[in-house]
Design an enzyme around this catalytic site. Structure first.
Site, PDB file in Angstrom:
ATOM      1  N   LYS A 198      46.385  38.538  21.327  1.00 50.89           N
ATOM      2  CA  LYS A 198      46.231  37.098  21.116  1.00 50.89           C
ATOM      3  C   LYS A 198      47.598  36.396  21.078  1.00 50.89           C
ATOM      4  O   LYS A 198      47.811  35.367  21.713  1.00 50.89           O
ATOM      5  CB  LYS A 198      45.486  36.871  19.800  1.00 50.89           C
ATOM      6  CG  LYS A 198      45.537  35.484  19.263  1.00 50.89           C
ATOM      7  CD  LYS A 198      44.626  34.557  20.025  1.00 50.89           C
ATOM      8  CE  LYS A 198      44.816  33.130  19.577  1.00 50.89           C
ATOM      9  NZ  LYS A 198      43.653  32.311  19.711  1.00 50.89           N
ATOM     10  N   GLY A 243      52.114  20.976  22.446  1.00 52.91           N
ATOM     11  CA  GLY A 243      51.416  20.629  21.210  1.00 52.91           C
ATOM     12  C   GLY A 243      50.203  21.496  20.975  1.00 52.91           C
ATOM     13  O   GLY A 243      50.061  22.561  21.565  1.00 52.91           O
ATOM     14  N   ILE A 279      36.170  27.513  14.685  1.00 55.25           N
ATOM     15  CA  ILE A 279      35.744  28.816  15.201  1.00 55.25           C
ATOM     16  C   ILE A 279      34.575  29.366  14.388  1.00 55.25           C
ATOM     17  O   ILE A 279      33.561  29.805  14.941  1.00 55.25           O
ATOM     18  CB  ILE A 279      36.916  29.827  15.162  1.00 55.25           C
ATOM     19  CG1 ILE A 279      38.081  29.313  16.008  1.00 55.25           C
ATOM     20  CG2 ILE A 279      36.472  31.220  15.609  1.00 55.25           C
ATOM     21  CD1 ILE A 279      37.745  29.023  17.462  1.00 55.25           C
ATOM     22  N   LYS A 330      47.131  17.055  24.740  1.00 62.99           N
ATOM     23  CA  LYS A 330      47.022  17.412  26.159  1.00 62.99           C
ATOM     24  C   LYS A 330      45.966  16.535  26.820  1.00 62.99           C
ATOM     25  O   LYS A 330      45.278  15.783  26.126  1.00 62.99           O
ATOM     26  CB  LYS A 330      46.736  18.898  26.322  1.00 62.99           C
ATOM     27  CG  LYS A 330      45.361  19.351  25.901  1.00 62.99           C
ATOM     28  CD  LYS A 330      45.204  20.823  26.279  1.00 62.99           C
ATOM     29  CE  LYS A 330      43.798  21.307  26.034  1.00 62.99           C
ATOM     30  NZ  LYS A 330      43.599  22.675  26.483  1.00 62.99           N
ATOM     31  N   CYS A 365      47.784  26.002  18.610  1.00 64.95           N
ATOM     32  CA  CYS A 365      47.774  27.414  19.009  1.00 64.95           C
ATOM     33  C   CYS A 365      49.104  27.799  19.649  1.00 64.95           C
ATOM     34  O   CYS A 365      49.864  28.583  19.106  1.00 64.95           O
ATOM     35  CB  CYS A 365      46.647  27.675  19.999  1.00 64.95           C
ATOM     36  SG  CYS A 365      45.059  27.200  19.335  1.00 64.95           S
ATOM     37  N   ARG A 367      39.317  33.383  21.472  1.00 63.00           N
ATOM     38  CA  ARG A 367      40.131  32.907  22.600  1.00 63.00           C
ATOM     39  C   ARG A 367      39.466  31.735  23.294  1.00 63.00           C
ATOM     40  O   ARG A 367      39.578  31.564  24.495  1.00 63.00           O
ATOM     41  CB  ARG A 367      40.333  34.043  23.597  1.00 63.00           C
ATOM     42  CG  ARG A 367      41.034  35.221  22.976  1.00 63.00           C
ATOM     43  CD  ARG A 367      40.575  36.479  23.622  1.00 63.00           C
ATOM     44  NE  ARG A 367      41.588  37.019  24.520  1.00 63.00           N
ATOM     45  CZ  ARG A 367      41.343  37.986  25.367  1.00 63.00           C
ATOM     46  NH1 ARG A 367      40.157  38.519  25.451  1.00 63.00           N
ATOM     47  NH2 ARG A 367      42.301  38.437  26.153  1.00 63.00           N
ATOM     48  N   THR A 414      45.312  29.934   9.767  1.00 66.33           N
ATOM     49  CA  THR A 414      46.606  30.545   9.426  1.00 66.33           C
ATOM     50  C   THR A 414      47.702  29.574   9.871  1.00 66.33           C
ATOM     51  O   THR A 414      48.311  29.765  10.921  1.00 66.33           O
ATOM     52  CB  THR A 414      46.777  31.912  10.120  1.00 66.33           C
ATOM     53  OG1 THR A 414      46.387  31.789  11.499  1.00 66.33           O
ATOM     54  CG2 THR A 414      45.944  32.978   9.468  1.00 66.33           C
ATOM     55  N   THR A 434      44.071  34.108  13.827  1.00 64.41           N
ATOM     56  CA  THR A 434      45.315  34.497  14.484  1.00 64.41           C
ATOM     57  C   THR A 434      46.330  34.889  13.413  1.00 64.41           C
ATOM     58  O   THR A 434      46.574  34.131  12.479  1.00 64.41           O
ATOM     59  CB  THR A 434      45.857  33.326  15.318  1.00 64.41           C
ATOM     60  OG1 THR A 434      44.825  32.927  16.220  1.00 64.41           O
ATOM     61  CG2 THR A 434      47.094  33.724  16.091  1.00 64.41           C
TER      62      THR A 434
HETATM   63  N1  SAJ Z   1      51.474  22.177  28.682  1.00 63.43           N
HETATM   64  C1  SAJ Z   1      52.617  21.836  29.390  1.00 63.43           C
HETATM   65  N2  SAJ Z   1      52.769  22.309  30.660  1.00 63.43           N
HETATM   66  C2  SAJ Z   1      51.820  23.088  31.269  1.00 63.43           C
HETATM   67  C3  SAJ Z   1      50.658  23.445  30.528  1.00 63.43           C
HETATM   68  C4  SAJ Z   1      50.510  22.967  29.239  1.00 63.43           C
HETATM   69  O1  SAJ Z   1      53.511  21.127  28.909  1.00 63.43           O
HETATM   70  O2  SAJ Z   1      52.028  23.462  32.434  1.00 63.43           O
HETATM   71  C5  SAJ Z   1      51.295  21.695  27.297  1.00 63.43           C
HETATM   72  C6  SAJ Z   1      50.036  20.877  27.067  1.00 63.43           C
HETATM   73  O3  SAJ Z   1      50.201  19.536  27.421  1.00 63.43           O
HETATM   74  C7  SAJ Z   1      49.822  21.083  25.579  1.00 63.43           C
HETATM   75  C8  SAJ Z   1      50.297  22.513  25.341  1.00 63.43           C
HETATM   76  O4  SAJ Z   1      51.117  22.822  26.454  1.00 63.43           O
HETATM   77  O5  SAJ Z   1      50.634  20.212  24.820  1.00 63.43           O
HETATM   78  C9  SAJ Z   1      49.205  23.565  25.172  1.00 63.43           C
HETATM   79  O6  SAJ Z   1      48.104  23.323  26.027  1.00 63.43           O
HETATM   80  P1  SAJ Z   1      47.244  24.491  26.725  1.00 63.43           P
HETATM   81  O7  SAJ Z   1      46.168  23.863  27.523  1.00 63.43           O
HETATM   82  O8  SAJ Z   1      48.131  25.404  27.457  1.00 63.43           O
HETATM   83  O9  SAJ Z   1      46.661  25.356  25.513  1.00 63.43           O
HETATM   84  P2  SAJ Z   1      45.739  25.096  24.212  1.00 63.43           P
HETATM   85  O10 SAJ Z   1      46.636  25.189  23.028  1.00 63.43           O
HETATM   86  O11 SAJ Z   1      44.880  23.907  24.334  1.00 63.43           O
HETATM   87  O12 SAJ Z   1      44.747  26.391  24.239  1.00 63.43           O
HETATM   88  C10 SAJ Z   1      45.293  27.699  24.209  1.00 63.43           C
HETATM   89  C11 SAJ Z   1      44.563  28.554  25.227  1.00 63.43           C
HETATM   90  N3  SAJ Z   1      45.388  29.732  25.529  1.00 63.43           N
HETATM   91  C12 SAJ Z   1      45.891  29.941  26.754  1.00 63.43           C
HETATM   92  O13 SAJ Z   1      45.733  29.195  27.693  1.00 63.43           O
HETATM   93  C13 SAJ Z   1      46.712  31.204  26.895  1.00 63.43           C
HETATM   94  C14 SAJ Z   1      43.191  28.951  24.725  1.00 63.43           C
HETATM   95  O14 SAJ Z   1      42.586  29.909  25.571  1.00 63.43           O
HETATM   96  C15 SAJ Z   1      43.271  29.520  23.314  1.00 63.43           C
HETATM   97  O15 SAJ Z   1      41.960  29.708  22.805  1.00 63.43           O
HETATM   98  C16 SAJ Z   1      43.984  28.573  22.407  1.00 63.43           C
HETATM   99  O16 SAJ Z   1      45.267  28.240  22.944  1.00 63.43           O
HETATM  100  C17 SAJ Z   1      44.115  29.285  21.075  1.00 63.43           C
HETATM  101  O17 SAJ Z   1      43.213  29.192  20.242  1.00 63.43           O
HETATM  102  O18 SAJ Z   1      45.079  30.011  20.899  1.00 63.43           O
END
Ligand code: SAJ
Length: 438
Positions: A215, A266, A14, A326, A269, A163, A85, A130
């Site tokens: 957040k 995973g 970031i 992911k 975040c 974000r 963090t 965060t």
């Molecule tokens: N996952 C599932 N089922 C789903 C969606 C996701 O099992 O239906 C899993 C994914 O495979 C992965 C995990 O959840 O293991 C998280 O993936 P994600 O795409 O939901 O999120 P991150 O961690 O890559 O990114 C998030 C984002 N926040 C949101 O979508 C609310 C991003 O905008 C933030 O900037 C980031 O976290 C952060 O920095 O907090």
């Protein structure tokens, strides 16, 4: 208020893109990091992280003369803290039988301390890391008071969460809406002016604790919703239902949008941030706590499904496709797929993993295959763990010619069961105990 010079403390995923973007918009930036190697790399004009577009942006920031890297802050108009963090390694909190992880705030503490000698009247300090609710007020304010100046009276202090999504950071920094929470309205206003330098999305002013909560709520909302999808997959299994079919039918309801079950949650975040709320108020967060537990234990459910498909796991050869946390990213941190592999190995399975985005990753006890063919050739079963586009496109007929495996287990609903069955495979999916051969 006019910002001519800023210090960005923490030059990671970031901080570095943020520093680069400010420099590209005419602000003189000193980037600060305690890691001497990072400073040397940056001052040579190179970067230490992968992010599309960052190298070019960084090089032109350096060439413009507006960016330099240092191990200590210096006097500036504004200071931005963007340090990690993570969790504490060996300490846990507990409340009424709930055991929860604790935030390790040492980097925020030392970043705030490093600003103290340089803080002047009229400055702005912004925390972006965060953090648990009230961190800005309860942790940062007292540290900065050591300067002899009072936050909110002599200088401005705000919290503004990042974000952005890795892979799209430079675009999202500019285009996403940004929340700025000031400890006073004037602090929020100062933050508004600073980020207006480049933010094209809406900038919304609020108070610092609200901004911290925003957040954490965003990512917790997602975690809880994924947890219910994962719990539905377990229920479907018990009742002879295909969870994927049931979800798609439930989602026909105009006000229902169930997310996808999978091998777990995973990344650094969504699997982390909810714990900050639990830590801050364990007595108020049983739902958030249990959702975390559901998602953290989902790899065990995957292993149960593989056992259902293969019988005993002892000595079984399994090709694990995908280790990223992911789809279509090369980030393997906090990956539930890796956790599944470890659990399978623990039960005696011999696993070969193939991760096309990072074939040579050093994954601590996981055998990484150099290519797909090597992973599947002698396998008893192929286990799909990540919904990478490239896996989705695999042809069952072609795979049949390259593997001894007869059993497919899909944990992410990426593959068409009928196509695999007609190519001679037995086909299993998590959350689907409906198919005739399962
Ligand atoms: N996952 C599932 N089922 C789903 C969606 C996701 O099992 O239906 C899993 C994914 O495979 C992965 C995990 O959840 O293991 C998280 O993936 P994600 O795409 O939901 O999120 P991150 O961690 O890559 O990114 C998030 C984002 N926040 C949101 O979508 C609310 C991003 O905008 C933030 O900037 C980031 O976290 C952060 O920095 O907090």
């Amino acid at each position: 208020m006019k910002f001519q010079k800023i210090c960005v403390i923490g030059l990671g995923y970031i901080g570095l893109p943020t520093a680069t973007t400010f420099a590209a918009h005419g602000i003189e930036v000193t980037g600060v990091d305690i890691n001497q190697n990072i400073i040397e790399t940056l001052n040579r004009g190179e970067i230490h992280i992968h992010e599309p577009g960052l190298r070019d942006g960084f090089v032109s920031a350096v060439q413009s003369g507006r960016f330099k890297a240092a191990t200590k802050p210096e006097e500036a108009d504004a200071f931005i803290i963007a340090v990690p963090t993570p969790f504490q390694e060996n300490e846990y909190g507990s409340h009424n039988g709930m055991t929860y992880k604790l935030a390790d705030m040492r980097a925020v503490i030392s970043a705030a301390e490093s600003i103290v000698p340089f803080l002047k009247k009229g400055n702005l300090v912004v925390l972006e890391s965060t953090s648990p609710p009230r961190t800005t007020l309860d942790l940062v304010v007292p540290i900065l008071a050591r300067s002899g100046l009072e936050a909110g009276r002599d200088f401005h202090l705000a919290y503004s969460p990042e974000r952005v999504l890795p892979g799209q950071i430079l675009r999202e920094l500019i285009e996403n809406a940004r929340v700025i929470g000031g400890i006073t309205p004037e602090s929020a206003e100062a933050g508004y002016e600073l980020y207006s330098t480049f933010v094209k999305g809406k900038i919304i002013k609020t108070d610092a604790t609200t901004a911290e909560m925003v957040k954490l709520m965003e990512n917790t909302y997602r975690d809880v919703n994924i947890a219910i999808a994962n719990e539905f997959s377990r229920l479907a299994n018990k009742f002879g239902v295909d969870v994927w079919e049931a979800i798609s039918l439930a989602n026909l309801h105009p006000r229902v949008k169930i997310l996808n079950p999978g091998p777990g949650v995973g990344g650094h975040c969504i699997s982390v941030d909810p714990w900050f709320l639990v830590e801050a108020a364990p007595e108020l967060t049983p739902l958030i706590y249990h959702s975390r537990r559901v998602n953290d234990t989902q790899p065990h459910f995957v292993v149960e499904t593989v056992k259902r498909a293969l019988g005993s796991l002892n000595g079984k050869r399994i090709a694990a496709l995908g280790l990223a946390y992911k789809p279509d990213v090369d980030d393997l941190r906090e990956s539930p797929a890796a956790e599944v592999v470890h659990l399978l190995q623990h039960e005696g399975a011999q696993v070969k993993a193939w991760e096309p985005f990072k074939p040579n990753a050093n994954m601590n006890g996981i055998h990484m295959s150099p290519n797909l063919e090597d992973a599947i050739r002698d396998a008893d079963s192929i286990l799909l763990l990540v919904r990478h586009t490239e896996f989705k496109q695999l042809s069952p007929r072609e795979i049949a010619g390259k593997t001894s495996a007869k059993i497919i287990v899909d944990t992410v609903n990426s593959w068409e069961g009928e196509a695999w069955k007609s190519s001679g495979f037995e086909f299993f999916r998590i959350g689907d105990s409906k198919s005739p051969n399962s």
